[in-house]
Design a protein around this motif. Structure first.
Motif, PDB file in Angstrom:
ATOM      1  N   TYR A  53       0.842  10.819   9.798  1.00 27.47           N
ATOM      2  CA  TYR A  53       0.086  11.326   8.680  1.00 27.47           C
ATOM      3  C   TYR A  53       0.639  10.584   7.567  1.00 27.47           C
ATOM      4  N   THR A  54      -0.200  10.713   6.287  1.00 29.58           N
ATOM      5  CA  THR A  54       0.067   9.850   5.181  1.00 29.58           C
ATOM      6  C   THR A  54       1.065  10.985   4.199  1.00 29.58           C
ATOM      7  N   ILE A  55       1.136  10.587   3.022  1.00 27.86           N
ATOM      8  CA  ILE A  55       2.023  11.528   2.038  1.00 27.86           C
ATOM      9  C   ILE A  55       1.152  12.900   1.825  1.00 27.86           C
ATOM     10  N   LEU A  94      14.304  11.940   1.697  1.00 25.71           N
ATOM     11  CA  LEU A  94      13.936  12.860   2.363  1.00 25.71           C
ATOM     12  C   LEU A  94      14.274  12.595   3.917  1.00 25.71           C
ATOM     13  N   GLN A  95      14.135  13.791   4.572  1.00 27.03           N
ATOM     14  CA  GLN A  95      14.803  13.979   5.959  1.00 27.03           C
ATOM     15  C   GLN A  95      13.550  14.063   6.819  1.00 27.03           C
ATOM     16  N   ASP A 120       0.748  -1.222   0.088  1.00 28.70           N
ATOM     17  CA  ASP A 120       0.079  -0.051  -0.059  1.00 28.70           C
ATOM     18  C   ASP A 120       0.782   1.321  -0.095  1.00 28.70           C
ATOM     19  N   ALA A 121       2.036   1.297   0.910  1.00 28.62           N
ATOM     20  CA  ALA A 121       2.711   2.277   0.827  1.00 28.62           C
ATOM     21  C   ALA A 121       3.595   2.745  -0.430  1.00 28.62           C
ATOM     22  N   ILE A 122       3.930   1.490  -1.076  1.00 28.84           N
ATOM     23  CA  ILE A 122       4.550   1.350  -2.642  1.00 28.84           C
ATOM     24  C   ILE A 122       3.625   2.343  -3.414  1.00 28.84           C
ATOM     25  N   ALA A 123       2.274   1.846  -3.448  1.00 25.20           N
ATOM     26  CA  ALA A 123       1.322   2.193  -4.326  1.00 25.20           C
ATOM     27  C   ALA A 123       0.901   3.753  -4.223  1.00 25.20           C
ATOM     28  N   LYS A 124       1.065   4.176  -2.683  1.00 23.46           N
ATOM     29  CA  LYS A 124       0.895   5.554  -2.582  1.00 23.46           C
ATOM     30  C   LYS A 124       1.808   6.459  -2.970  1.00 23.46           C
ATOM     31  N   TRP A 125       3.234   6.097  -2.723  1.00 29.46           N
ATOM     32  CA  TRP A 125       4.068   6.848  -3.164  1.00 29.46           C
ATOM     33  C   TRP A 125       4.119   6.825  -4.708  1.00 29.46           C
ATOM     34  N   ASN A 126       3.923   5.744  -5.539  1.00 24.00           N
ATOM     35  CA  ASN A 126       3.671   5.768  -6.844  1.00 24.00           C
ATOM     36  C   ASN A 126       2.744   6.750  -7.402  1.00 24.00           C
ATOM     37  N   ALA A 127       1.573   6.532  -6.826  1.00 18.98           N
ATOM     38  CA  ALA A 127       0.361   7.416  -7.166  1.00 18.98           C
ATOM     39  C   ALA A 127       0.539   9.016  -7.263  1.00 18.98           C
ATOM     40  N   ILE A 132       5.533  15.722  -1.635  1.00 18.13           N
ATOM     41  CA  ILE A 132       5.820  15.363  -3.176  1.00 18.13           C
ATOM     42  C   ILE A 132       6.802  16.506  -3.641  1.00 18.13           C
ATOM     43  N   ASP A 133       6.269  18.102  -2.812  1.00 16.32           N
ATOM     44  CA  ASP A 133       7.235  19.191  -3.564  1.00 16.32           C
ATOM     45  C   ASP A 133       8.523  18.831  -2.963  1.00 16.32           C
ATOM     46  N   ALA A 134       8.871  18.239  -1.899  1.00 12.18           N
ATOM     47  CA  ALA A 134      10.245  18.047  -1.375  1.00 12.18           C
ATOM     48  C   ALA A 134      10.862  16.892  -2.179  1.00 12.18           C
ATOM     49  N   VAL A 135      10.380  15.870  -2.620  1.00 10.86           N
ATOM     50  CA  VAL A 135      11.014  14.959  -3.439  1.00 10.86           C
ATOM     51  C   VAL A 135      11.267  15.750  -4.949  1.00 10.86           C
ATOM     52  N   ASN A 136      10.380  16.437  -5.586  1.00 12.95           N
ATOM     53  CA  ASN A 136      10.574  17.153  -6.779  1.00 12.95           C
ATOM     54  C   ASN A 136      11.751  18.281  -6.743  1.00 12.95           C
ATOM     55  N   GLU A 137      11.742  18.764  -5.400  1.00 11.97           N
ATOM     56  CA  GLU A 137      12.935  19.617  -5.276  1.00 11.97           C
ATOM     57  C   GLU A 137      14.409  19.059  -5.201  1.00 11.97           C
ATOM     58  N   LEU A 138      14.181  17.842  -4.247  1.00 10.81           N
ATOM     59  CA  LEU A 138      15.450  16.977  -4.307  1.00 10.81           C
ATOM     60  C   LEU A 138      16.132  16.576  -5.697  1.00 10.81           C
TER      61      LEU A 138
END
Length: 234
Positions: free
Chosen positions: A196-198, A180-181, A92-99, A203-209
């Motif tokens: 909390y969930t994602i 992410l930190q 489920d966690a993988i699916a949520k990140w992929n989404a 998402i913005d932090a990943v895009n910036e990284l």
């Protein structure tokens, strides 16, 4: 003479070709993991797959973490949970990140070649989850990551972890595996990572990284540094 020329040629390629360097680091990591497992069987002593010589690595904790990221916004992941609850939480966690579209986890059945291995630990260490990341200091790119979900807390009824909180914990640890930190904002990356969930800020932090240059070392030689991040049990 031929051996010397071959060695010099490999050294040049290692320093100047990123693909050669990443492949060599991965081979070295897997070979060392196999050696440690063989040593454990022969001596009966427990060893960790992230153990390396002092000259090769620096091991740090949460207060002195090693930053890094993958070369691309994708990584292969091997999910290794015999427990059905943890297995489903990981999926489920993988699916949520992929989404989210900011990062893509690709499942693989090949554990040795996986970028990330998701497995369990059973320790009374105040951590519901823990992630170890190995990064090439020369490039700033991750070489390997291991995500641990702690059965001592997540599957212990006295701690009251619902399925939602277990999934959030897995999302948190995969966030570390992405690079992410911790943050004290409303985020999946809060130190108490089951709350909390994602979030959009994640998402913005990943895009910036991944839009910035990897945090590489000024050293002329490559070394593998290993960092450990965890999420507090609560």
């Amino acid at each position: 003479m031929l051996y010397a020329l071959a060695f010099i040629g490999f050294g040049w390629a290692y320093q100047n070709n990123e693909n050669v360097r990443l492949t060599a680091n991965r081979i070295a990591y897997v070979a060392q993991a196999d050696f440690q497992q063989l040593k454990s069987r022969v001596t009966g002593q427990k060893t960790t797959t992230t153990a390396k010589t002092k000259a090769q690595q620096q091991t740090t904790g949460d207060d002195d973490s090693v930053s890094g990221r993958w070369k691309k916004t994708t990584a292969t992941v091997y999910v290794s949970y015999k427990n059905q609850t943890l297995q489903q939480a990981a999926l489920d966690a993988i699916a949520k990140w992929n989404a989210t579209g900011c990062f893509k986890f690709k499942q693989t059945s090949n554990k040795k070649n996986a970028d990330i291995v998701m497995t369990t630990m059973d320790k009374d260490n105040d951590a519901a989850g823990l992630t170890q990341m190995s990064v090439d200091s020369l490039t700033g790119y991750f070489v390997h990551s291991t995500v641990y979900l702690n059965t001592a807390y997540l599957l212990n009824p006295s701690y009251g972890y619902t399925m939602e909180r277990i999934v959030n914990t897995a999302e948190h640890e995969l966030g570390h595996a992405i690079g992410l930190q911790h943050t004290n904002d409303i985020s999946v990356m809060q130190p108490a990572g089951s709350l909390y969930t994602i979030q959009q800020r994640d998402i913005d932090a990943v895009n910036e990284l991944y839009s910035s240059q990897a945090n590489s070392s000024s050293s002329a030689s490559s070394s593998i540094k290993t960092s450990t991040q965890n999420v507090a049990a609560n």
